[in-house]
Scaffold this motif. Structure first.
Motif, short mmCIF file in Angstrom:
data_model
loop_
_atom_site.label_atom_id
_atom_site.label_comp_id
_atom_site.label_asym_id
_atom_site.label_seq_id
_atom_site.Cartn_x
_atom_site.Cartn_y
_atom_site.Cartn_z
N VAL A 185 21.16 -91.04 -52.64
CA VAL A 185 21.72 -89.82 -53.24
C VAL A 185 21.31 -89.72 -54.70
N GLN A 186 21.28 -90.84 -55.41
CA GLN A 186 20.85 -90.83 -56.81
C GLN A 186 19.40 -90.37 -56.90
N GLY A 187 18.58 -90.83 -55.98
CA GLY A 187 17.18 -90.40 -55.95
C GLY A 187 17.05 -88.91 -55.70
N LEU A 188 17.85 -88.38 -54.78
CA LEU A 188 17.82 -86.93 -54.52
C LEU A 188 18.26 -86.15 -55.76
N ALA A 189 19.29 -86.66 -56.45
CA ALA A 189 19.76 -85.98 -57.66
C ALA A 189 18.68 -86.01 -58.74
N ASP A 190 18.00 -87.14 -58.87
CA ASP A 190 16.92 -87.23 -59.86
C ASP A 190 15.78 -86.27 -59.52
N GLU A 191 15.43 -86.19 -58.24
CA GLU A 191 14.38 -85.26 -57.82
C GLU A 191 14.79 -83.81 -58.12
N ASN A 192 16.06 -83.50 -57.88
CA ASN A 192 16.57 -82.15 -58.15
C ASN A 192 16.48 -81.85 -59.66
N ASN A 193 16.84 -82.82 -60.49
CA ASN A 193 16.77 -82.62 -61.94
C ASN A 193 15.32 -82.42 -62.40
N LEU A 194 14.40 -83.16 -61.80
CA LEU A 194 12.97 -82.98 -62.13
C LEU A 194 12.50 -81.59 -61.70
N GLU A 195 12.98 -81.16 -60.55
CA GLU A 195 12.62 -79.82 -60.05
C GLU A 195 13.14 -78.75 -61.02
N ILE A 196 14.37 -78.93 -61.49
CA ILE A 196 14.95 -77.96 -62.45
C ILE A 196 14.10 -77.93 -63.72
N ALA A 197 13.76 -79.13 -64.22
CA ALA A 197 12.96 -79.19 -65.45
C ALA A 197 11.60 -78.54 -65.24
N GLY A 198 11.00 -78.76 -64.08
CA GLY A 198 9.70 -78.14 -63.78
C GLY A 198 9.78 -76.63 -63.72
N VAL A 199 10.83 -76.09 -63.08
CA VAL A 199 11.00 -74.64 -62.96
C VAL A 199 11.23 -74.03 -64.34
N ILE A 200 12.03 -74.69 -65.16
CA ILE A 200 12.28 -74.17 -66.51
C ILE A 200 10.99 -74.15 -67.32
N LYS A 201 10.20 -75.20 -67.18
CA LYS A 201 8.93 -75.26 -67.92
C LYS A 201 7.99 -74.14 -67.46
N ILE A 202 7.92 -73.95 -66.15
CA ILE A 202 7.06 -72.88 -65.61
C ILE A 202 7.58 -71.52 -66.06
N MET A 203 8.89 -71.37 -66.08
CA MET A 203 9.49 -70.10 -66.47
C MET A 203 9.16 -69.77 -67.92
N ARG A 204 9.19 -70.79 -68.77
CA ARG A 204 8.91 -70.55 -70.18
C ARG A 204 7.43 -70.28 -70.44
N THR A 205 6.58 -70.91 -69.67
CA THR A 205 5.14 -70.74 -69.93
C THR A 205 4.58 -69.50 -69.25
N THR A 206 5.25 -69.03 -68.20
CA THR A 206 4.77 -67.85 -67.49
C THR A 206 5.32 -66.61 -68.20
N SER A 207 4.46 -65.67 -68.43
CA SER A 207 4.90 -64.47 -69.13
C SER A 207 5.15 -63.31 -68.18
N ASP A 208 5.11 -63.57 -66.89
CA ASP A 208 5.33 -62.52 -65.89
C ASP A 208 6.83 -62.28 -65.76
N PHE A 209 7.30 -61.14 -66.29
CA PHE A 209 8.73 -60.84 -66.30
C PHE A 209 9.24 -60.44 -64.92
N ARG A 210 8.35 -60.06 -64.02
CA ARG A 210 8.79 -59.68 -62.68
C ARG A 210 9.31 -60.88 -61.89
N MET A 211 8.86 -62.08 -62.27
CA MET A 211 9.26 -63.30 -61.57
C MET A 211 10.53 -63.92 -62.15
N MET A 212 11.00 -63.45 -63.29
CA MET A 212 12.16 -64.06 -63.94
C MET A 212 13.40 -64.02 -63.06
N ASP A 213 13.61 -62.92 -62.36
CA ASP A 213 14.78 -62.81 -61.48
C ASP A 213 14.69 -63.86 -60.36
#
Length: 152
Positions: A35-63
């Motif tokens: 379960v700890q491993g799944l939680a860590d993977e989820n946190n990495l996924e969140i960090a990856g999505v936030i990074k992609i969200m900040r670097t991508t300038s396509d506002f249509r994908m923000m929602d």
């Protein structure tokens, strides 16, 4: 006669029970790690999505990103609950293991005392037997002396 512990079957049963409980603790620990491993993977996924969200300038994908992040955060909360439950179960299993170990130690201590008592009894019996032999030899020697004195 060799030493035979009268509660050996009970001791063996408790040792088996302790080993089974140890396996349960290991399973619970593995579940916590999973379960700890799944939680860590989820946190990495969140960090990856936030990074992609900040670097991508396509506002249509923000929602879509927001919806996906909300899903990941909800999943993270669920994993936290699962982790807390897994930790609680692991602690309960550890407590059961401690109780099993105490039960085994009590019987092992009892067995040691019974063995000491057995050795003491054996020693007393041997001393008694040696004493009887010594008394018999003494009477034989005194009888032999009396016979020699009677012949002289």
């Amino acid at each position: 006669m060799p030493f035979r512990y009268r509660l050996q079957k009970v001791l063996d049963f408790r040792i088996r029970k302790k080993e089974e409980q140890l396996q349960e603790v290991i399973k619970a620990k593995n579940e916590v790690d999973r379960v700890q491993g799944l939680a860590d993977e989820n946190n990495l996924e969140i960090a990856g999505v936030i990074k992609i969200m900040r670097t991508t300038s396509d506002f249509r994908m923000m929602d879509s990103y927001d919806k996906y992040l909300k899903h990941l955060y909800e999943k993270g909360e669920e994993l936290k609950k699962q982790l807390q439950e897994a930790i609680r179960i692991m602690e309960e299993e550890k407590q059961k293991l401690v109780e099993c170990e105490k039960e085994v130690k009590v019987l092992e201590k009892h067995k040691e005392k019974a063995l000491e008592a057995y050795k003491e009894e054996e020693k007393k019996a041997e001393n008694k037997q040696l004493s009887e032999v010594a008394v018999q030899k003494y009477f034989q020697k005194t009888r032999a002396r009396k016979e020699e004195e009677g012949e002289d």
